[in-house]
Write an enzyme that holds these catalytic residues in place. Structure first.
Site: not given
Ligand code: NDP
Length: 505
Positions: A399, A247, A189, A264, A298
């Site tokens: 963040e 997460g 997804k 992650e 991130c």
């Molecule tokens: P989100 O946590 O908002 O979303 C990540 C994904 O999870 C999206 O596909 C989102 O869908 C989905 N999602 C949201 N809520 C749920 C839920 N309740 N159950 C299942 N899936 C869900 O993050 P962002 O997309 O805003 O990305 C930015 C974040 O990612 C930052 O905090 C960044 O630090 C982190 N990140 C971490 C990395 C690492 O390696 N540690 C690398 C890259 C980013 P939807 O499309 O609806 O938003």
């Protein structure tokens, strides 16, 4: 490099095309006909639309993946066969590298060279895990003579892969390549904001003829489609990259079915510069650490920890160079920093600027959206630097995920370590110094999974990527990332077939 908009737009599909999901080897437009528009963050123009899945369609994808795993035998395919598929995917990605990179730039906003690096990383991930699939994974261990004891590895099953918008292709590729190499099947997804490059990757998966159901793509929001994947009883592992609060929610929800979870998550990473560091190098990487990818990385070096004795020399140079960073669309080859992903994310970032001011931090530069000229249409925020911060401020602890650097000042090595470790996160950290022993000493005490000495950002698919503290659980990449998709089973074989004699009868 391409630098005319007309040419760049040629990678987009006709505006009436509605992109579908890929389930059980078929492209499928959702029965709900629930369309979501995809936006170019440099202009806020619509560049495509996808159809979002229903819960029933997510279920179909999971069942297809389950059947491919158990009934149709992907789990026991010869490792070399799996490796061959992955290598074919890598070479088709190579053929379409420019197209997919430009599409990433148009959808995510990142500069074209960064998108090329992402596609190259994805290619390398498929190649790396193709190699690993065929390498020995078993172990034997020493036990009393009458038993032969060994460990074999078996793929976990159906993996749900949920990824964010900042590295749409590469985050999915690193998880998919490892999971498929291990013999798992996947349902992916993407973020609702950046689905386009994964659709192209699945076109490649279709072309190479990966067996039906082995890899599935579903679209839709985290709250509907993501949530269904997390709660589905037939999904055996969640591999998630995204925000820390998401997460935590996923971990809670996954507990109901005791799924394996790999998380992650976010960061607030310290970049420590000691007075004896090479000045030019340290200034350069302080800028790159935070402003690469507009700070939507991130592992961004979003906190600069500066030794007090060089503050007066370092900060004016840093600010003067930050002000010269050229903002623009990612397809323009003179651009050094692109737009933020969306209007709402830009508003969050600008809100943090206001919070910083209210908390009493001093704004040295930036802090505003670009509101004049062509860039006014997009989500461009000036490189922003705050100083006079205290460790308890929200702009220091949280963040922001944008081009906002906060400076913290220290006088001793001990104080630098304490400040560096003083947030809930533990993703990345860097140390700049010419004293080799000090560099090693400090690195060993930093609570972070990804660290650098005298550089910032380079990482490699061969090495594990994982966070300490609230930056994650489990890990991606390298051999460790591969192990995440494998159960370890101990097998104990009697070398002589005879009763135990324990019950005398
Ligand atoms: P989100 O946590 O908002 O979303 C990540 C994904 O999870 C999206 O596909 C989102 O869908 C989905 N999602 C949201 N809520 C749920 C839920 N309740 N159950 C299942 N899936 C869900 O993050 P962002 O997309 O805003 O990305 C930015 C974040 O990612 C930052 O905090 C960044 O630090 C982190 N990140 C971490 C990395 C690492 O390696 N540690 C690398 C890259 C980013 P939807 O499309 O609806 O938003």
């Amino acid at each position: 490099m391409l630098n005319t908009v007309a040419h760049n737009m040629s990678v987009l599909r006709d505006k009436d095309t509605v992109e579908g999901m890929y389930i059980d080897g078929e492209w499928k437009v959702s029965a709900s006909n629930n369309k979501r528009e995809v936006i170019n963050p440099a202009t806020n123009e619509v560049i495509g639309s996808v159809t979002e899945g229903t819960i029933e369609e997510v279920n179909q994808a999971v069942i297809a993946a389950k059947d491919a795993f158990y009934k149709n035998g992907w789990k026991s395919t010869y490792a070399r066969t799996r490796a061959d598929y992955l290598l074919q995917i890598a070479s088709k990605l190579e053929e379409r590298k420019d197209e997919i990179a430009m599409l990433e730039t148009l959808n995510n906003g990142k500069i074209y060279d960064d998108s090329i690096t992402d596609v190259e990383d994805a290619i390398n991930q498929f190649q790396y895990y193709a190699g690993l699939a065929t390498k020995p994974h078993g172990q034997t261990y020493e036990v009393p003579d009458e038993i032969q004891a060994m460990v074999i590895r078996e793929p976990i099953g159906v993996v749900a892969i949920i990824v964010p918008w900042n590295y749409p292709l590469v985050m999915a590729a690193q998880k998919m390549s490892a999971a498929l190499a291990a013999g798992c099947t996947v349902v992916v997804k993407p973020s609702t904001q950046t689905p386009l490059t994964l659709i192209r990757l699945f076109e490649i998966i279709d072309e190479v003829g990966l067996p039906n159901g082995v890899a599935n793509l579903v679209h839709g929001s985290g709250s509907v489609v993501g949530n269904e994947l997390i709660n589905h009883p037939d999904v055996e592992k969640i591999s998630f990259t995204g925000g820390t609060s998401t997460g935590k929610q996923i971990m809670k929800d996954a507990a109901n079915t005791l799924k394996k979870v790999g998380l992650e998550l976010g960061g607030k990473s310290p970049n420590i510069v000691f007075a004896d560091a090479d000045f030019e190098t340290a200034v350069d990487y302080a800028l790159l650490g935070i402003f690469a990818g507009q700070g939507q990385v991130c592992s961004a070096g979003s906190r600069l920890l500066l030794e007090k004795s060089i503050y007066d020399k370092f900060v004016p140079e840093l600010v003067s160079r930050a002000k010269k960073i050229k903002l623009g669309p990612g397809w323009d080859d003179t651009t050094e920093m692109g737009p933020l992903i969306s209007i709402s994310h830009m508003e969050n970032v600008l809100n943090y600027v206001e919070i910083g001011k209210e908390e009493g931090a001093e704004l040295l530069c930036g802090g505003k959206q670009v509101t004049e000229g062509d860039l006014a249409k997009g989500n461009f925020v000036e490189p922003t630097i705050f100083t006079n911060t205290t460790p308890d401020m929200r702009i220091v602890q949280e963040e922001i995920f944008g081009p906002v650097l906060v400076i913290q000042v220290f006088e001793t090595e001990e104080e630098a370590i304490e400040l560096a470790n003083g947030t809930d996160f533990g993703l990345a950290a860097a140390v700049f110094t010419n004293d080799g022993a000090k560099a090693q000493r400090v690195i060993r005490r930093l609570q972070a999974g990804i660290t650098w000495i005298n550089t910032y950002h380079p990482t490699f698919n061969e090495a594990p990527w994982s966070g300490y503290k609230q930056s994650g659980l489990g890990g991606d990449l390298g051999t460790y990332g591969f192990e995440e998709y494998l159960y370890k089973k101990q097998v104990n074989i009697a070398l002589e077939v005879k009763p135990s004699g324990f019950y005398k009868g």
